[in-house]
Scaffold this active site. Structure first.
Site, mmCIF file in Angstrom:
data_model
loop_
_atom_site.group_PDB
_atom_site.id
_atom_site.type_symbol
_atom_site.label_atom_id
_atom_site.label_comp_id
_atom_site.label_asym_id
_atom_site.label_seq_id
_atom_site.Cartn_x
_atom_site.Cartn_y
_atom_site.Cartn_z
ATOM 1 C CE LYS A 182 27.425 48.702 -93.731
ATOM 2 N NZ LYS A 182 26.491 48.651 -94.916
ATOM 3 C CB VAL A 219 28.023 53.439 -92.411
ATOM 4 C CG1 VAL A 219 27.155 53.582 -91.160
ATOM 5 C CG2 VAL A 219 27.510 55.736 -92.739
ATOM 6 N N GLY A 220 30.370 50.548 -92.178
ATOM 7 C CA GLY A 220 30.332 49.808 -91.518
ATOM 8 C C GLY A 220 31.811 49.713 -90.659
ATOM 9 C CD GLU A 258 29.348 33.015 -95.433
ATOM 10 O OE1 GLU A 258 30.184 32.490 -96.573
ATOM 11 O OE2 GLU A 258 28.482 33.447 -95.600
HETATM 12 P P1 NAD Z 1 31.724 43.656 -99.867
HETATM 13 O O1 NAD Z 1 32.084 42.114 -98.647
HETATM 14 O O2 NAD Z 1 32.724 44.610 -99.984
HETATM 15 O O3 NAD Z 1 30.378 44.173 -98.788
HETATM 16 C C1 NAD Z 1 30.259 44.001 -97.780
HETATM 17 C C2 NAD Z 1 28.727 44.431 -96.812
HETATM 18 O O4 NAD Z 1 30.461 44.827 -96.088
HETATM 19 C C3 NAD Z 1 28.160 46.081 -97.174
HETATM 20 O O5 NAD Z 1 27.051 45.720 -95.966
HETATM 21 C C4 NAD Z 1 29.141 46.817 -96.895
HETATM 22 O O6 NAD Z 1 28.650 47.605 -96.987
HETATM 23 C C5 NAD Z 1 30.283 46.393 -96.192
HETATM 24 N N1 NAD Z 1 31.561 47.008 -95.899
HETATM 25 C C6 NAD Z 1 32.776 47.378 -97.239
HETATM 26 N N2 NAD Z 1 34.006 47.923 -97.004
HETATM 27 C C7 NAD Z 1 33.713 48.106 -95.653
HETATM 28 C C8 NAD Z 1 34.571 48.024 -94.824
HETATM 29 N N3 NAD Z 1 36.085 47.988 -95.087
HETATM 30 N N4 NAD Z 1 34.596 48.152 -92.984
HETATM 31 C C9 NAD Z 1 33.336 47.245 -92.580
HETATM 32 N N5 NAD Z 1 32.053 46.953 -93.700
HETATM 33 C C10 NAD Z 1 32.258 47.369 -95.196
HETATM 34 O O7 NAD Z 1 30.554 43.385 -100.931
HETATM 35 P P2 NAD Z 1 31.088 43.768 -102.287
HETATM 36 O O8 NAD Z 1 31.140 44.780 -102.759
HETATM 37 O O9 NAD Z 1 29.289 44.135 -101.771
HETATM 38 O O10 NAD Z 1 30.687 42.233 -103.504
HETATM 39 C C11 NAD Z 1 31.997 42.339 -103.679
HETATM 40 C C12 NAD Z 1 32.557 40.813 -103.990
HETATM 41 O O11 NAD Z 1 32.004 40.305 -103.327
HETATM 42 C C13 NAD Z 1 31.649 39.982 -104.737
HETATM 43 O O12 NAD Z 1 31.858 40.190 -105.839
HETATM 44 C C14 NAD Z 1 31.522 38.679 -104.169
HETATM 45 O O13 NAD Z 1 32.705 37.688 -104.539
HETATM 46 C C15 NAD Z 1 32.168 38.873 -102.818
HETATM 47 N N6 NAD Z 1 30.889 38.718 -102.072
HETATM 48 C C16 NAD Z 1 30.914 37.656 -101.352
HETATM 49 C C17 NAD Z 1 29.788 37.331 -100.616
HETATM 50 C C18 NAD Z 1 29.967 36.020 -99.752
HETATM 51 O O14 NAD Z 1 28.723 35.800 -99.050
HETATM 52 N N7 NAD Z 1 30.811 35.159 -99.281
HETATM 53 C C19 NAD Z 1 28.429 38.482 -100.374
HETATM 54 C C20 NAD Z 1 28.674 39.456 -101.192
HETATM 55 C C21 NAD Z 1 30.205 39.483 -101.849
#
Ligand code: NAD
Length: 488
Positions: A182, A219-220, A258
């Protein structure tokens, strides 16, 4: 041409409900195109396909077939490398320079190929020799078998979308698993392209890889909660990582996480200051949107002013703006929402008493796109919010320390433990400090640890498990201990 369909059970398909969502260029705010908008029902179909492919085919035991399929994928990726470069810059807003490294070329060169090459080397079976465990005269010859774990749900963020996808997909497939990927809603085209490459240019059997694009984060949850998924592999924020672990708990799934970071860049008093302190401005690379970036610069109090002068100068000289311009190390934030989030952190830094030395706002000369000025805070206390939380923006904080012990204390005074850097004129002193820092990766004197063969992951709340390297293969396996009567 952008592909807009996703991959389920070997077919490039539209979402069941016919919906689509827009993919926006974060540097220009233009719509790049539409992508099919998968729902929970589509994700469930994908999970069912992955389950059938795992339970009903020989994929998990066909080492040669897997190797051949993975090398086909490698070739397909290489053939479209330049198209992918343009597409990634457009949808991710990443600087072109970075596509010649971790954003594109490094994963295309290694992320699938290295695991494919390991298939024939991997210790699928090892002997423990003979033993009569209870002394009852029943001597057994014992073996340990490594087997695929099953169906893996792969959840990917938007900051290094292709790199993170391939560094999970390569090991997942090499170890004989099937999967449902996803992608993040902000960056779907690299994933739909990958769908097409798999469907049209490889012999990977239907259902082995499924990719469900969606604008809906929830969807995750289908992947984290479905009893038909055996493991979840996730990269993203620590907050979402926590939800994923909670979701996975109901079926006791294995999880690889990660997560975020707040890594320290420690410059010891005998380091080459112009190089070690000056390069700390690299925090602005990709607008700070990398989990392993060293966002806290720790400098000795005895040379504090000198360090501040050097880093102020280098932060002022960071090229930023159009990500297609090779002079720019920094492009936009991925979205309006992320831009606002970073601005809120900058406001918090001011309010808590840190001194703003460079930037701090939205650049006036870039009216379109989600840009933020390279931003430097000095006189920062490690307890401040901007020193503790992951900002994911082009923001560097400078913190003074008294001696090596104090530097180690400050570096470790963090909920995170992902990465970091140490600079010193004495490599043994740097190694000693490195051995006391609780993080999963470290670079000394500018050296880079990155590679498909290098385990990457975090201590503490930066994650669970390792991606890449032998550890990153083993994590996608189960262990079975088998005994047969010893030959008499
Ligand atoms: P997120 O962690 O919310 O999303 C990452 C992925 O998880 C996306 O594919 C999202 O659709 C999915 N996701 C979200 N909620 C979920 C759930 N409840 N169950 C399953 N899957 C789910 O990241 P974001 O909202 O895009 O970014 C927010 C903050 O996260 C950023 O500001 C940053 O601090 C951090 N971030 C960290 C990394 C990293 O590599 N460590 C990468 C992206 C974002």
């Amino acid at each position: 041409m952008h592909e807009h369909r996703m991959l389920i059970d070997g077919q490039l398909v539209e979402a069941h409900n016919g919906k689509t969502f827009q993919n926006i260029n974060p540097a220009t705010e233009e719509v790049l195109g539409n992508v099919t908008d998968g729902s929970h029902a589509d994700a469930q179909r994908a999970v069912a396909a992955a389950r059938r492919a795992f339970d009903g085919t020989d994929w998990g035991r066909d080492h040669e077939g897997r190797k051949k399929s993975l090398l086909q994928l490698q070739q397909a990726l290489e053939a479209e490398r330049e198209d992918m470069r343009a597409e990634l810059i457009a949808e991710v807003g990443c600087p072109v320079l970075l596509t010649y490294g971790p954003q594109l070329d490094a994963p295309v060169n290694e992320a699938v190929k290295w695991p494919a090459e390991q298939i024939s080397e991997f210790p699928w079976k090892r002997s423990l020799g003979e033993k009569d465990p209870f002394g009852w005269g029943m001597v057994a010859s014992r073996e340990v078998w490594k087997e695929p774990i099953g169906v893996v749900g792969v959840i990917v963020p938007w900051n290094f979308p292709l790199e993170i996808t391939l560094n999970k997909l390569g090991p997942v497939l090499a170890m004989g698993n099937t999967c449902v990927i996803k992608p993040a809603p902000d960056t779907p085209f690299n994933a739909t392209r990958l769908s097409r490459l798999i469907a049209e240019h490889t012999d990977i059997p239907p259902g082995v890889v499924n990719i469900v694009t969606s604008s809906d984060h929830s969807v995750g949850e289908v992947l984290t909660k479905s009893p038909d998924v055996d493991m979840v592999a996730f990269t993203g924020s620590t907050a979402t990582g926590r939800k994923i672990m909670e979701g996975a708990a109901s079926t006791l799934k294995a999880t690889f996480l990660e997560l975020g970071g707040k890594s320290a860049n420690i410059v010891l008093d005998d380091a080459d200051f112009p190089s070690a302190v000056g390069s700390a401005a690299a925090v602005c690379t990709h607008a700070g949107q990398g989990c392993a970036i060293s966002t806290r610069l720790l400098v000795p109090r005895s040379r504090y002013q000198e360090a501040v002068d050097i880093v102020t100068e280098s932060m002022k000289n960071i090229g930023y703006g159009d990500p297609n311009d090779p002079a720019n190390l920094q492009g936009p934030q991925i979205s309006k929402r992320q831009q606002e989030r970073v601005l809120n952190y900058i406001e918090k830094g001011r309010a808590e008493g840190a001194k703003l030395a460079v930037g701090g706002g939205v650049p006036k000369h870039l009216p379109k796109g989600f840009f933020i000025e390279p931003t430097l805070f000095i006189d920062v206390d490690n307890k401040m919010t901007i020193a503790q939380e992951e900002i994911f923006g082009p923001v560097l904080v400078v913190i003074p320390f008294e001696d090596d012990d104090d530097a180690v204390r400050i570096a470790n005074e963090s909920a995170y433990g992902l990465s970091g850097q140490i600079s010193s004129g004495d490599i043994n002193r740097a190694r000693d400090v490195a051995s006391r820092i609780r993080t999963g990766t470290l670079g000394i004197n500018g050296a880079v640890w990155y590679g498909a063969d290098t385990p990457f992951g975090g201590y503490k709340q930066s994650g669970v498990g390792r991606q890449c390297g032998i550890e990153g293969l083993e994590i996608f396996t189960q262990t079975k201990s088998v005994a047969v009567p010893a030959a008499t």
